[in-house]
Write a protein that holds these residues in place. Structure first.
Motif, short mmCIF file in Angstrom:
data_model
loop_
_atom_site.label_atom_id
_atom_site.label_comp_id
_atom_site.label_asym_id
_atom_site.label_seq_id
_atom_site.Cartn_x
_atom_site.Cartn_y
_atom_site.Cartn_z
N GLU A 3 -10.04 62.86 60.32
CA GLU A 3 -10.97 63.03 61.44
C GLU A 3 -11.71 61.72 61.66
OE1 GLU A 3 -14.77 65.74 62.69
OE2 GLU A 3 -13.20 66.60 61.45
N VAL A 4 -11.71 61.27 62.89
CA VAL A 4 -12.35 60.02 63.26
C VAL A 4 -13.69 60.32 63.92
CG1 VAL A 4 -12.13 57.93 64.67
CG2 VAL A 4 -10.11 58.89 63.56
N LYS A 5 -14.73 59.63 63.48
CA LYS A 5 -16.07 59.81 64.04
C LYS A 5 -16.24 59.00 65.32
CE LYS A 5 -20.88 59.72 62.58
NZ LYS A 5 -21.79 59.45 61.49
N GLY A 6 -15.46 57.96 65.45
CA GLY A 6 -15.55 57.11 66.63
C GLY A 6 -15.01 55.72 66.32
N PHE A 7 -15.23 54.80 67.25
CA PHE A 7 -14.71 53.44 67.11
C PHE A 7 -15.81 52.43 67.39
CE2 PHE A 7 -11.32 56.29 68.38
CZ PHE A 7 -10.40 56.05 67.37
N LYS A 8 -15.79 51.34 66.62
CA LYS A 8 -16.80 50.30 66.74
C LYS A 8 -16.15 49.01 67.25
CE LYS A 8 -20.17 47.78 63.98
NZ LYS A 8 -21.48 48.25 64.40
N ASN A 9 -16.78 48.42 68.25
CA ASN A 9 -16.35 47.13 68.77
C ASN A 9 -14.84 47.09 69.01
OD1 ASN A 9 -16.93 44.54 69.68
ND2 ASN A 9 -16.49 43.64 67.69
N SER A 10 -14.35 48.14 69.69
CA SER A 10 -12.92 48.29 69.93
C SER A 10 -12.65 48.34 71.43
CB SER A 10 -12.42 49.58 69.27
OG SER A 10 -12.58 49.52 67.87
N TYR A 11 -11.39 48.09 71.78
CA TYR A 11 -11.00 48.17 73.19
C TYR A 11 -10.85 49.64 73.58
CZ TYR A 11 -10.28 43.16 73.13
OH TYR A 11 -10.47 41.81 73.04
N ILE A 12 -11.58 50.06 74.62
CA ILE A 12 -11.60 51.45 75.07
C ILE A 12 -11.21 51.48 76.55
CG2 ILE A 12 -13.01 53.54 75.27
CD1 ILE A 12 -13.05 52.47 72.40
N VAL A 38 -24.14 53.48 64.83
CA VAL A 38 -23.92 54.71 64.08
C VAL A 38 -23.02 54.35 62.90
CG1 VAL A 38 -22.87 57.01 64.11
CG2 VAL A 38 -24.08 56.19 66.12
N ASP A 39 -23.34 54.85 61.73
CA ASP A 39 -22.50 54.61 60.55
C ASP A 39 -21.20 55.41 60.64
OD1 ASP A 39 -24.38 52.92 59.39
OD2 ASP A 39 -25.37 54.56 58.31
N GLY A 40 -20.16 54.88 60.04
CA GLY A 40 -18.91 55.60 59.91
C GLY A 40 -17.91 55.42 61.03
N LEU A 41 -18.16 54.51 61.97
CA LEU A 41 -17.21 54.27 63.05
C LEU A 41 -16.05 53.42 62.54
CD1 LEU A 41 -19.59 53.53 66.07
CD2 LEU A 41 -18.56 55.70 65.40
N THR A 42 -14.88 53.64 63.08
CA THR A 42 -13.67 52.93 62.69
C THR A 42 -13.52 51.66 63.50
OG1 THR A 42 -12.59 55.04 62.16
CG2 THR A 42 -11.15 53.14 62.52
#
Length: 135
Positions: A3-12, A38-42
């Motif tokens: 399960e992914v919590k989200g993405f950090k500094n990624s192309y969306i 937010v902590d835990g972003l991929t």
């Protein structure tokens, strides 16, 4: 599947095009896109782009299974194989068949949705019709 919590500094991929930013997912729903902490972003590799899942609006089967098979195992196999390809929802489409086969297929889809609490599947009768006396 992790399960992914989200993405950090990624192309969306957004309505404005592809942007480099953060994306937050809560309870399976994208709730925020933009500059936030937010902590835990991929963090993804630079060559990856996050895109929304697609809905297949006409599919009879996948990965050796068919909607008309009339089994939970077939629907599960179809759903899982489509998800691996980025398709989290689909319109399960039958083929022209006998009344009994179609009723079994429809009952199976209804059971699958209820039993698994799945909202990624819908049923469509393709090229099928009932005579007025068959209702």
């Amino acid at each position: 599947m992790k399960e992914v919590k989200g993405f950090k500094n990624s192309y969306i991929l957004t309505e404005q095009g592809i942007i480099k930013t953060n994306l937050l997912i809560e309870n399976g729903i994208i709730t925020k896109i933009g500059d936030f902490e937010v902590d835990g972003l991929t963090l993804l590799d630079e060559d990856k782009i996050v895109v929304p899942g697609f809905i297949d609006e006409h599919i009879h089967g996948s990965s050796g299974s068919d909607v008309i098979d009339g089994t939970i195992a077939s629907l599960t196999n179809i759903a899982e194989s489509l998800l691996e390809e980025g398709t989290p929802a689909f319109l399960a489409t039958t083929t022209t068949s006998s009344k009994e086969v179609l009723e079994k297929s429809l009952a199976n889809v209804k059971e699958y949705i209820g039993k698994k609490n799945n909202d990624e599947i819908f049923e469509y009768l393709n090229n099928s019709y009932y005579h007025i006396r068959q209702k």
